[in-house]
Design a protein around this motif. Sequence first.
Motif, PDB file in Angstrom:
ATOM      1  N   ASP A  69       5.660 -33.430 -53.036  1.00 52.27           N
ATOM      2  CA  ASP A  69       4.619 -33.286 -52.119  1.00 52.27           C
ATOM      3  C   ASP A  69       3.178 -33.405 -52.719  1.00 52.27           C
ATOM      4  OD1 ASP A  69       2.477 -32.287 -49.789  1.00 52.27           O
ATOM      5  OD2 ASP A  69       3.380 -30.338 -50.271  1.00 52.27           O
ATOM      6  N   LYS A  70       2.309 -34.078 -52.209  1.00 54.10           N
ATOM      7  CA  LYS A  70       1.244 -35.117 -53.435  1.00 54.10           C
ATOM      8  C   LYS A  70      -0.141 -33.724 -52.590  1.00 54.10           C
ATOM      9  CE  LYS A  70      -1.219 -38.285 -49.528  1.00 54.10           C
ATOM     10  NZ  LYS A  70       0.141 -38.314 -48.343  1.00 54.10           N
ATOM     11  N   ASP A  71       0.189 -32.805 -51.343  1.00 50.18           N
ATOM     12  CA  ASP A  71      -0.744 -32.035 -51.533  1.00 50.18           C
ATOM     13  C   ASP A  71      -0.751 -30.740 -52.025  1.00 50.18           C
ATOM     14  OD1 ASP A  71      -2.322 -33.562 -49.450  1.00 50.18           O
ATOM     15  OD2 ASP A  71      -1.035 -32.640 -47.742  1.00 50.18           O
ATOM     16  N   TRP A  72       0.904 -30.185 -52.852  1.00 51.37           N
ATOM     17  CA  TRP A  72       0.664 -29.358 -53.595  1.00 51.37           C
ATOM     18  C   TRP A  72      -0.611 -28.646 -53.993  1.00 51.37           C
ATOM     19  CZ3 TRP A  72       2.012 -27.561 -58.288  1.00 51.37           C
ATOM     20  CH2 TRP A  72       2.855 -26.223 -58.429  1.00 51.37           C
ATOM     21  N   VAL A  73      -0.914 -29.389 -54.486  1.00 52.84           N
ATOM     22  CA  VAL A  73      -2.639 -28.763 -55.723  1.00 52.84           C
ATOM     23  C   VAL A  73      -3.505 -28.691 -54.794  1.00 52.84           C
ATOM     24  CG1 VAL A  73      -3.845 -30.079 -57.449  1.00 52.84           C
ATOM     25  CG2 VAL A  73      -1.779 -30.350 -57.530  1.00 52.84           C
ATOM     26  N   LYS A  74      -3.469 -28.882 -53.686  1.00 48.88           N
ATOM     27  CA  LYS A  74      -4.666 -28.576 -52.636  1.00 48.88           C
ATOM     28  C   LYS A  74      -4.364 -27.346 -52.343  1.00 48.88           C
ATOM     29  CE  LYS A  74      -5.293 -31.643 -50.330  1.00 48.88           C
ATOM     30  NZ  LYS A  74      -5.285 -32.856 -49.182  1.00 48.88           N
ATOM     31  N   GLU A  75      -2.605 -27.164 -52.078  1.00 48.54           N
ATOM     32  CA  GLU A  75      -2.150 -25.591 -52.050  1.00 48.54           C
ATOM     33  C   GLU A  75      -2.115 -24.342 -52.675  1.00 48.54           C
ATOM     34  OE1 GLU A  75      -0.157 -23.308 -49.012  1.00 48.54           O
ATOM     35  OE2 GLU A  75      -1.484 -24.161 -48.622  1.00 48.54           O
ATOM     36  N   MET A  76      -1.560 -24.695 -54.231  1.00 45.09           N
ATOM     37  CA  MET A  76      -2.110 -24.073 -54.832  1.00 45.09           C
ATOM     38  C   MET A  76      -3.685 -23.929 -55.029  1.00 45.09           C
ATOM     39  SD  MET A  76       0.864 -23.183 -56.578  1.00 45.09           S
ATOM     40  CE  MET A  76       0.162 -22.920 -57.801  1.00 45.09           C
ATOM     41  N   ARG A  77      -4.013 -24.290 -54.991  1.00 44.24           N
ATOM     42  CA  ARG A  77      -5.824 -24.015 -54.814  1.00 44.24           C
ATOM     43  C   ARG A  77      -6.324 -22.925 -54.135  1.00 44.24           C
ATOM     44  NH1 ARG A  77      -8.492 -28.866 -53.909  1.00 44.24           N
ATOM     45  NH2 ARG A  77      -7.974 -29.620 -56.200  1.00 44.24           N
ATOM     46  N   LEU A 120       6.842 -27.666 -41.678  1.00 43.65           N
ATOM     47  CA  LEU A 120       6.465 -28.285 -42.646  1.00 43.65           C
ATOM     48  C   LEU A 120       5.209 -27.661 -43.081  1.00 43.65           C
ATOM     49  CD1 LEU A 120       9.785 -29.796 -43.470  1.00 43.65           C
ATOM     50  CD2 LEU A 120       9.916 -27.391 -43.475  1.00 43.65           C
ATOM     51  N   GLU A 121       4.375 -27.089 -43.860  1.00 40.81           N
ATOM     52  CA  GLU A 121       3.175 -27.414 -43.380  1.00 40.81           C
ATOM     53  C   GLU A 121       2.820 -28.772 -45.363  1.00 40.81           C
ATOM     54  OE1 GLU A 121       4.088 -23.890 -46.390  1.00 40.81           O
ATOM     55  OE2 GLU A 121       4.989 -24.753 -44.627  1.00 40.81           O
ATOM     56  N   TRP A 122       4.103 -29.524 -45.935  1.00 37.91           N
ATOM     57  CA  TRP A 122       4.135 -30.331 -46.405  1.00 37.91           C
ATOM     58  C   TRP A 122       3.989 -31.196 -46.195  1.00 37.91           C
ATOM     59  CZ3 TRP A 122       9.937 -28.637 -48.044  1.00 37.91           C
ATOM     60  CH2 TRP A 122       9.682 -26.964 -47.858  1.00 37.91           C
ATOM     61  N   ASP A 123       4.210 -32.211 -47.619  1.00 39.20           N
ATOM     62  CA  ASP A 123       3.362 -34.080 -46.883  1.00 39.20           C
ATOM     63  C   ASP A 123       4.615 -34.403 -47.361  1.00 39.20           C
ATOM     64  OD1 ASP A 123       2.201 -36.316 -46.077  1.00 39.20           O
ATOM     65  OD2 ASP A 123       0.972 -36.611 -47.969  1.00 39.20           O
ATOM     66  N   THR A 124       6.083 -34.537 -47.174  1.00 39.60           N
ATOM     67  CA  THR A 124       6.550 -35.218 -46.647  1.00 39.60           C
ATOM     68  C   THR A 124       8.052 -35.659 -45.755  1.00 39.60           C
ATOM     69  OG1 THR A 124       8.576 -32.874 -46.565  1.00 39.60           O
ATOM     70  CG2 THR A 124       7.489 -33.541 -49.050  1.00 39.60           C
ATOM     71  N   ASP A 125       6.586 -35.742 -44.198  1.00 36.67           N
ATOM     72  CA  ASP A 125       7.187 -36.107 -43.208  1.00 36.67           C
ATOM     73  C   ASP A 125       8.408 -34.871 -42.734  1.00 36.67           C
ATOM     74  OD1 ASP A 125       7.853 -38.021 -41.219  1.00 36.67           O
ATOM     75  OD2 ASP A 125       8.665 -39.719 -41.736  1.00 36.67           O
ATOM     76  N   GLU A 283       3.413 -12.323 -37.052  1.00 29.06           N
ATOM     77  CA  GLU A 283       3.930 -13.044 -37.305  1.00 29.06           C
ATOM     78  C   GLU A 283       4.290 -14.950 -37.520  1.00 29.06           C
ATOM     79  OE1 GLU A 283       5.883  -9.825 -35.132  1.00 29.06           O
ATOM     80  OE2 GLU A 283       4.289 -11.281 -34.805  1.00 29.06           O
ATOM     81  N   GLY A 284       3.069 -15.433 -36.557  1.00 29.99           N
ATOM     82  CA  GLY A 284       2.288 -16.683 -36.288  1.00 29.99           C
ATOM     83  C   GLY A 284       1.304 -16.947 -37.417  1.00 29.99           C
ATOM     84  N   GLU A 285       0.262 -16.015 -38.028  1.00 26.48           N
ATOM     85  CA  GLU A 285      -0.327 -17.463 -39.147  1.00 26.48           C
ATOM     86  C   GLU A 285      -0.264 -17.804 -39.875  1.00 26.48           C
ATOM     87  OE1 GLU A 285      -2.649 -14.954 -42.788  1.00 26.48           O
ATOM     88  OE2 GLU A 285      -1.207 -13.978 -42.113  1.00 26.48           O
ATOM     89  N   ARG A 286       0.568 -18.333 -40.044  1.00 29.89           N
ATOM     90  CA  ARG A 286       0.658 -20.433 -40.707  1.00 29.89           C
ATOM     91  C   ARG A 286       1.970 -20.227 -40.379  1.00 29.89           C
ATOM     92  NH1 ARG A 286      -0.784 -21.356 -46.011  1.00 29.89           N
ATOM     93  NH2 ARG A 286      -0.979 -23.191 -45.282  1.00 29.89           N
ATOM     94  N   HIS A 287       2.686 -21.568 -41.383  1.00 33.97           N
ATOM     95  CA  HIS A 287       4.129 -22.364 -41.083  1.00 33.97           C
ATOM     96  C   HIS A 287       4.594 -21.016 -41.677  1.00 33.97           C
ATOM     97  CE1 HIS A 287       0.481 -25.375 -41.458  1.00 33.97           C
ATOM     98  NE2 HIS A 287       1.622 -26.256 -41.125  1.00 33.97           N
ATOM     99  N   LEU A 288       6.016 -21.098 -41.380  1.00 32.70           N
ATOM    100  CA  LEU A 288       7.430 -20.321 -42.109  1.00 32.70           C
ATOM    101  C   LEU A 288       7.110 -20.575 -43.593  1.00 32.70           C
ATOM    102  CD1 LEU A 288      11.112 -19.989 -40.695  1.00 32.70           C
ATOM    103  CD2 LEU A 288      10.519 -20.275 -43.494  1.00 32.70           C
ATOM    104  N   PHE A 289       7.307 -21.329 -44.138  1.00 33.20           N
ATOM    105  CA  PHE A 289       7.581 -21.321 -45.272  1.00 33.20           C
ATOM    106  C   PHE A 289       5.741 -20.845 -46.406  1.00 33.20           C
ATOM    107  CE2 PHE A 289      11.106 -24.351 -45.344  1.00 33.20           C
ATOM    108  CZ  PHE A 289      11.915 -23.637 -45.494  1.00 33.20           C
ATOM    109  N   ALA A 290       5.122 -20.510 -45.773  1.00 31.11           N
ATOM    110  CA  ALA A 290       3.744 -20.533 -46.063  1.00 31.11           C
ATOM    111  C   ALA A 290       4.106 -18.848 -45.868  1.00 31.11           C
ATOM    112  CB  ALA A 290       2.137 -21.037 -45.342  1.00 31.11           C
ATOM    113  N   THR A 291       4.378 -18.421 -45.121  1.00 29.65           N
ATOM    114  CA  THR A 291       4.007 -16.978 -44.921  1.00 29.65           C
ATOM    115  C   THR A 291       5.706 -16.048 -44.870  1.00 29.65           C
ATOM    116  OG1 THR A 291       4.508 -17.248 -42.579  1.00 29.65           O
ATOM    117  CG2 THR A 291       2.332 -17.970 -43.111  1.00 29.65           C
TER     118      THR A 291
END
Length: 471
Positions: A69-77, A120-125, A283-291
Amino acid sequence: MASSKTYDLIVVGTGFAGTMTALNFLEEAKRLSKSSRIAIVEVGKEHERSGASKWTMAYLRLDKNLDFDKDWVKEMRRVSNGVADEEYCEKLRQEAPVSARYLEEHGVKFVHHDEPNVLLEWDTDQHFVFPEGGGNAIIQRLLDDIRKFPNVDFHYETEAVKILQSDSGAMKGLKVRKNDGLLHDLCAPNVMLACGGFEGNQEMLARYIGRDSHKLPLIAPGLKYNRGAGLRMALEVGANTAGSFDGMHCELVDTRAGKPDAVIWGHNYGILVNDDAKRFYNEGERHLFATFEMAALYCWRDQNMSCKFITDSVIMDRFKGSWVYETTDKPPEKADTIEELASKLGLDPQALKQTVDEFNAATNDKEFDLMKLDGKATVGLHPNKTNWALPIAKAPFYGFPCTPNLTFTYGGVKTDLDARVLSQNDVPIPGLYAAGELTGLFYNEYPPATSCLRSMTFGRLAGTAIAGKLN
């Protein structure tokens, strides 16, 4: 001292980081036609599933081409408030696909999963990957290949006690305690610490995580061996640290389950209530894996380790056969009325009925859409649910009793991009390496499906680099 042996590399731990270090070291030394000898130290018994790697499902944040996922670095930030080491994160983004393809070349078979219902909040289609047989299949495949080399000694039931250094600080090896109770010296100019966090050490949990950390069950039996030995030894020789030491990754699991890692993933698609049948989390703040991690932490911190997930047949029919609610080995509690479901879950029937009625009445009329943050929310509740607030209205109704389990700790030693342990002044300690959950990276939250990959990737890089230094 009972005995001593000499090696070129000592690896502590047989999880993802340790086995990848060992195998890549052996293969690279052979490729370079360099003589080498390696010791692998494991506190658990042979054939025992010690540590975390041998228990996890090992979900990997990879697309159909095994690209990360190329957006992971931004998510970590975002989740670390800019504190996480972005060069390290970028290195992982670049190298994780190499690690995945390396595993394929060594016979690991990946399941490629296209997710139809969980956003999924990931850029993996809408794709992720996991190994057939979970993390244990990876470990056993790597161990089989390691055992083909004649220049390997395994030291099972062996506790790493102390790093040995010369007067000038160069690595000399490791002092260990074997199951005879005696201390032995393993001598080597290179030591890789890959023995996990401190999940199994009550004293360290209390010191770093704080009050009530002792209440958290471990998500898998092997974590009892993760006692912080690598962290303690590294700190003794002046290692720097990274990651939030008061942070940890927890997950909500089915309290009835007869298997480890029985995670109830889908908190987004219903409501979580405490033992008073009151909601306590958005329970609906963000995506499943993010919360899903934060839901577990709220339950640990504020709800005395106990909550219940409540939903209806609309959701359970939609997710039938899915990992979301079927990672546990127990079916959900099921009832034709909310009151009956409450009784089965040990809740006050009228209290749960009131909570569900209030929730249903507070939902807006926006369209329910699992494939986006749909804004279907409640109004006037505390807390409100900000997405996927579908009324719980169609019988039968379903529920799971849940409790948080500890998966891994955040705080650890600081390393550079070559997995070398850094001193307090950020200078590499000669010959000392670390990889996996022993190394600190995460702050505040853990963007998931990455821990296994980073363990394997930096172990792989370190093993290759160490072999390249051989005379």
